[in-house]
Design an enzyme around this catalytic site. Structure first.
Site, PDB file in Angstrom:
ATOM      1  N   LYS A 203      -5.780   5.921  -6.822  1.00  8.86           N
ATOM      2  CA  LYS A 203      -6.352   4.965  -6.780  1.00  8.86           C
ATOM      3  C   LYS A 203      -7.870   4.721  -7.360  1.00  8.86           C
ATOM      4  CE  LYS A 203      -4.238   2.874  -2.391  1.00  8.86           C
ATOM      5  NZ  LYS A 203      -4.245   2.587  -1.093  1.00  8.86           N
ATOM      6  N   ARG A 237       0.254   9.068   1.793  1.00  8.52           N
ATOM      7  CA  ARG A 237       1.060   8.376   1.043  1.00  8.52           C
ATOM      8  C   ARG A 237       0.836   8.811  -0.424  1.00  8.52           C
ATOM      9  NH1 ARG A 237       1.191   3.608  -1.798  1.00  8.52           N
ATOM     10  NH2 ARG A 237       3.250   2.218  -1.892  1.00  8.52           N
TER      11      ARG A 237
HETATM   12  N1  HH2 Z   1      -1.168   1.303  -0.966  1.00  6.41           N
HETATM   13  C1  HH2 Z   1      -0.553   0.880  -1.852  1.00  6.41           C
HETATM   14  C2  HH2 Z   1       0.747   0.315  -1.516  1.00  6.41           C
HETATM   15  N2  HH2 Z   1       1.092   0.384  -0.248  1.00  6.41           N
HETATM   16  N3  HH2 Z   1       0.865   0.992   1.987  1.00  6.41           N
HETATM   17  C3  HH2 Z   1       0.049   1.782   3.185  1.00  6.41           C
HETATM   18  N4  HH2 Z   1       0.432   1.937   4.083  1.00  6.41           N
HETATM   19  N5  HH2 Z   1      -1.143   2.460   2.661  1.00  6.41           N
HETATM   20  C4  HH2 Z   1      -1.622   2.243   1.284  1.00  6.41           C
HETATM   21  O1  HH2 Z   1      -2.740   2.814   1.110  1.00  6.41           O
HETATM   22  C5  HH2 Z   1      -0.782   1.654   0.469  1.00  6.41           C
HETATM   23  C6  HH2 Z   1       0.395   1.136   0.596  1.00  6.41           C
HETATM   24  C7  HH2 Z   1      -1.044   0.783  -3.229  1.00  6.41           C
HETATM   25  O2  HH2 Z   1      -0.360   1.767  -3.895  1.00  6.41           O
HETATM   26  P1  HH2 Z   1       0.650   1.583  -4.983  1.00  6.41           P
HETATM   27  O3  HH2 Z   1       2.181   1.307  -4.081  1.00  6.41           O
HETATM   28  O4  HH2 Z   1       0.947   2.900  -5.664  1.00  6.41           O
HETATM   29  O5  HH2 Z   1       0.448   0.574  -5.734  1.00  6.41           O
HETATM   30  P2  HH2 Z   1       1.202  -0.906  -5.952  1.00  6.41           P
HETATM   31  O6  HH2 Z   1       0.700  -1.710  -4.913  1.00  6.41           O
HETATM   32  O7  HH2 Z   1       0.288  -1.605  -7.234  1.00  6.41           O
HETATM   33  O8  HH2 Z   1       2.380  -0.971  -6.181  1.00  6.41           O
END
Ligand code: HH2
Length: 256
Positions: A203, A237
């Site tokens: 992030k 995660r």
């Molecule tokens: N962060 C993201 C997405 N889902 N769920 C939980 N529970 N906690 C988090 O910190 C979290 C989450 C963002 O990361 P990512 O899935 O890599 O990116 P994107 O939302 O752009 O798909």
């Protein structure tokens, strides 16, 4: 928890796993690398991301969930939509992970109607607006209060206490200082009485600390995962499962 983003625009791996076969293979690899849960998402939540329609999200997520479940992988589904929650539960997912904390109408009922575990996350605003000057008087107390309220709402809807996980939502409507305060306050979040999940992988805050671009944040992310566990997180995660699992094994073996 390993991450599979079946999206075109996720911030770190957008477009890489939009094809279901590529997403399935990636999920299997993460499980082989030691992920105890594989989190499948069909809608990016990065700041300013475009919303995805229900049909599109179902089309992206379900084939991947079904294939991973068939292979014996414990699957979590990252969605804010009650219809996707219901379909994923029917397909055999182990957890529903909702970055909006099950606030959509019908979301509490959707998970209460099944036996799945749930992860309720805190987000200030919506993905479209959340990074426009987020404000808190006391970020740890406010996030703690919100999460305690969501846990109560889940239990009142019929979700058993031992199915609930809470997440402060790093980067979701938080400036750098808010993320740092929440990181230091993880044990206060854990003191609500539920397992805590921390998502810091690749992030922006890792970029702000290390000066590295998204593709070059593995070491920073592994360090953050280790410290999160030491500060009270029970789940992390992550995109880089193999590296994180090794680091956590060393932590478990060597910590005094
Ligand atoms: N962060 C993201 C997405 N889902 N769920 C939980 N529970 N906690 C988090 O910190 C979290 C989450 C963002 O990361 P990512 O899935 O890599 O990116 P994107 O939302 O752009 O798909």
């Amino acid at each position: 928890m390993g991450i599979v983003n079946v999206t075109a625009d996720s911030f770190s791996d957008g477009g890489q796993f939009l094809d279901s076969q590529a997403a399935i293979e990636h999920g299997l690899q993460l499980a082989a690398d030691g992920a105890q849960l594989v989190d499948v998402g069909g809608e990016s939540t990065r700041p300013g991301a475009d919303p995805v329609s229900l049909d599109e999200e179902l089309e992206r997520v379900l084939p991947v969930v079904e294939a991973l479940v068939r292979e014996g992988v414990a699957v979590s589904v990252d969605t804010m939509k009650p219809q996707v929650m219901r379909a994923a539960a029917k397909a055999g997912c182990a957890m529903v992970n909702d970055v909006s904390g099950f606030r959509a109408p019908g979301a509490l009922e959707a998970v209460a109607a099944s036996e799945v575990a749930v992860c309720a996350m805190h987000m200030q605003g919506t993905p479209a607006t959340m990074q426009h000057e987020p404000r808190y008087d006391d970020v740890v107390s406010e996030v703690r209060g919100f999460l305690a309220g969501r846990a109560q709402a889940l239990e009142a809807a019929g979700v058993a206490r031992d199915r609930i996980v809470l997440d402060p939502g790093f980067g979701f409507g938080k400036a750098f200082g808010h993320n740092v305060a929440l990181f230091a306050g993880l044990s206060r979040i854990a003191s609500i009485g539920y397992p805590v999940l921390a998502g810091l992988s690749r992030k922006r805050m890792i970029g702000e600390i290390t000066g590295r671009a998204v593709g070059d944040r593995v070491s920073g992310s592994v360090a953050a995962a280790l410290l999160a566990v030491q500060n009270g997180a029970r789940l992390v995660r992550v995109h880089d499962v193999r590296e994180t699992v090794d680091a956590l094994a060393v932590l478990a073996a060597l910590k005094p």
